[in-house]
Design an enzyme around this catalytic site. Structure first.
Site, PDB file in Angstrom:
ATOM      1  CE1 TYR A 167      -4.024   2.053   0.781  1.00  8.92           C
ATOM      2  CE2 TYR A 167      -2.621   3.126   2.410  1.00  8.92           C
ATOM      3  CZ  TYR A 167      -3.793   3.090   1.674  1.00  8.92           C
ATOM      4  OH  TYR A 167      -4.721   4.094   1.821  1.00  8.92           O
ATOM      5  CE  LYS A 205      -3.599   4.892  -1.434  1.00 10.04           C
ATOM      6  NZ  LYS A 205      -4.662   5.402  -2.328  1.00 10.04           N
TER       7      LYS A 205
HETATM    8  P1  NAI Z   1     -13.457   2.563   0.986  1.00  9.03           P
HETATM    9  O1  NAI Z   1     -12.986   1.164   0.952  1.00  9.03           O
HETATM   10  O2  NAI Z   1     -14.477   2.971   1.995  1.00  9.03           O
HETATM   11  O3  NAI Z   1     -14.000   3.009  -0.456  1.00  9.03           O
HETATM   12  C1  NAI Z   1     -13.244   2.771  -1.615  1.00  9.03           C
HETATM   13  C2  NAI Z   1     -14.177   2.673  -2.806  1.00  9.03           C
HETATM   14  O4  NAI Z   1     -13.380   2.364  -3.960  1.00  9.03           O
HETATM   15  C3  NAI Z   1     -15.213   1.533  -2.668  1.00  9.03           C
HETATM   16  O5  NAI Z   1     -16.490   2.000  -3.015  1.00  9.03           O
HETATM   17  C4  NAI Z   1     -14.692   0.465  -3.623  1.00  9.03           C
HETATM   18  O6  NAI Z   1     -15.703  -0.342  -4.176  1.00  9.03           O
HETATM   19  C5  NAI Z   1     -14.019   1.332  -4.678  1.00  9.03           C
HETATM   20  N1  NAI Z   1     -13.044   0.586  -5.483  1.00  9.03           N
HETATM   21  C6  NAI Z   1     -12.152  -0.350  -5.056  1.00  9.03           C
HETATM   22  N2  NAI Z   1     -11.458  -0.837  -6.094  1.00  9.03           N
HETATM   23  C7  NAI Z   1     -11.917  -0.214  -7.208  1.00  9.03           C
HETATM   24  C8  NAI Z   1     -11.604  -0.292  -8.583  1.00  9.03           C
HETATM   25  N3  NAI Z   1     -10.672  -1.133  -9.029  1.00  9.03           N
HETATM   26  N4  NAI Z   1     -12.278   0.474  -9.445  1.00  9.03           N
HETATM   27  C9  NAI Z   1     -13.242   1.335  -9.014  1.00  9.03           C
HETATM   28  N5  NAI Z   1     -13.572   1.471  -7.715  1.00  9.03           N
HETATM   29  C10 NAI Z   1     -12.929   0.695  -6.822  1.00  9.03           C
HETATM   30  O7  NAI Z   1     -12.137   3.448   1.132  1.00  9.03           O
HETATM   31  P2  NAI Z   1     -11.923   4.956   1.610  1.00  9.03           P
HETATM   32  O8  NAI Z   1     -11.463   4.932   3.018  1.00  9.03           O
HETATM   33  O9  NAI Z   1     -13.072   5.795   1.235  1.00  9.03           O
HETATM   34  O10 NAI Z   1     -10.637   5.345   0.732  1.00  9.03           O
HETATM   35  C11 NAI Z   1     -10.700   6.145  -0.436  1.00  9.03           C
HETATM   36  C12 NAI Z   1      -9.274   6.467  -0.862  1.00  9.03           C
HETATM   37  O11 NAI Z   1      -8.610   7.174   0.186  1.00  9.03           O
HETATM   38  C13 NAI Z   1      -8.421   5.231  -1.156  1.00  9.03           C
HETATM   39  O12 NAI Z   1      -7.560   5.505  -2.242  1.00  9.03           O
HETATM   40  C14 NAI Z   1      -7.618   5.061   0.120  1.00  9.03           C
HETATM   41  O13 NAI Z   1      -6.414   4.372  -0.106  1.00  9.03           O
HETATM   42  C15 NAI Z   1      -7.394   6.511   0.506  1.00  9.03           C
HETATM   43  N6  NAI Z   1      -7.071   6.673   1.900  1.00  9.03           N
HETATM   44  C16 NAI Z   1      -7.944   6.287   2.898  1.00  9.03           C
HETATM   45  C17 NAI Z   1      -7.590   6.451   4.221  1.00  9.03           C
HETATM   46  C18 NAI Z   1      -8.490   6.056   5.339  1.00  9.03           C
HETATM   47  O14 NAI Z   1      -8.042   6.144   6.502  1.00  9.03           O
HETATM   48  N7  NAI Z   1      -9.729   5.629   5.110  1.00  9.03           N
HETATM   49  C19 NAI Z   1      -6.295   7.033   4.596  1.00  9.03           C
HETATM   50  C20 NAI Z   1      -5.467   7.405   3.484  1.00  9.03           C
HETATM   51  C21 NAI Z   1      -5.851   7.227   2.192  1.00  9.03           C
END
Ligand code: NAI
Length: 248
Positions: free
Chosen positions: A156, A160
């Site tokens: 990861y 990133k």
């Molecule tokens: P989440 O898991 O709640 O939502 C992610 C969404 O992306 C889901 O709806 C999923 O179905 C979709 N997704 C996954 N693979 C996909 C693909 N191949 N094509 C299209 N859609 C896809 O995650 P969250 O927490 O909302 O994270 C959003 C972004 O923020 C991610 O890139 C994550 O790495 C980043 N992030 C999140 C953090 C956290 O603490 N939640 C911290 C730092 C970064």
């Protein structure tokens, strides 16, 4: 408020979590929003309705952001439906956490493909329209883990950190045509992604955060709005850490 009035945004992986909140925040500021996710489910239908209820055009697209051809087709379809794209948020991302000694090749490849290649796929597809229009802003969702590293997240963290190098390079390539590219590095944000961590791990994270709380999707959405709007018109190639001071 009308910070994004008349703009068209694409947000990937937006059926839930941070992406969903970004889509809604942009819509509150007048943007039409095309968003993607892996399947058409209740989350996608609900977000479409919420966007339309805000008085903007909102449409969900089933699209695997890690698939090059699907990404190109999706952006072309968005252009056919919305006529242009002003803002791209590369938000889709996953985790497959474990220590390197237990990490298999599949866990490595999948995280790099979904988190990093997807950013290339969608940026490549959208840039030709932005360059022609001589305007655009691209926001890539990195992580504090991409800046600082984290034990148990080498895949990861590498994905990133890769996004940060890509962001700076694209800022240099596209800046002369008024296309900006910045990254956000969220810290510990309360979503389904972090919801699956054990309670004691969550408590340890929160203790190490100067603001003594996990972030909300709204906290990241507000910074995304800043980078999407003209409020940040002289910023490109930057990484904004939205982490409650965690990485200070
Ligand atoms: P989440 O898991 O709640 O939502 C992610 C969404 O992306 C889901 O709806 C999923 O179905 C979709 N997704 C996954 N693979 C996909 C693909 N191949 N094509 C299209 N859609 C896809 O995650 P969250 O927490 O909302 O994270 C959003 C972004 O923020 C991610 O890139 C994550 O790495 C980043 N992030 C999140 C953090 C956290 O603490 N939640 C911290 C730092 C970064």
């Amino acid at each position: 408020m009308d910070l994004l009035k008349g703009k068209v945004a694409i947000v990937t992986g937006a059926a839930r979590g941070i992406g969903r909140m970004i889509a809604l925040r942009f819509a509150q500021e007048g943007a039409d929003v095309a968003f993607t996710d892996l399947s058409r489910d209740e989350n996608m239908d609900t977000l479409e309705k919420e966007l339309n209820d805000l008085g903007v055009k909102g449409k969900g697209y089933v699209s695997d952001a890690s698939d090059y051809n699907q990404a190109q087709e999706t952006v072309d379809q968005v252009i056919a439906d919305f006529e242009k794209v002003d803002i791209l948020v590369n938000n889709a991302g996953i985790t497959r956490d474990t220590l390197l000694m237990r990490m298999d090749e599949e866990m490595w490849d999948l995280v790099i493909k979904v988190n990093l290649k997807s950013v290339f796929n969608f940026t490549k597809a959208a840039q030709k329209y932005m360059l022609k229009a001589r305007t655009g802003t691209i926001i890539n969702m990195s992580s504090v883990v991409g800046v600082n590293g984290n034990a148990g997240q080498s895949n990861y963290s590498a994905s990133k950190a890769g996004i940060l190098g890509f962001t700076k390079s694209i800022a240099k390539e596209l800046g002369a045509r008024n296309v900006r590219c910045n990254a956000i590095a969220p810290g510990f944000i309360i979503t389904e992604m972090t919801g699956k961590l054990p309670d004691n791990v969550k408590e340890e994270w929160i203790k190490s955060i100067p603001l003594k709380r996990g972030g909300l999707p709204e906290d990241v959405a507000n910074v995304s709005l800043f980078l999407a709007s003209d409020l940040s018109s002289y910023m490109t190639g930057q990484t904004l850490q939205v982490c409650g001071g965690m990485s200070v």
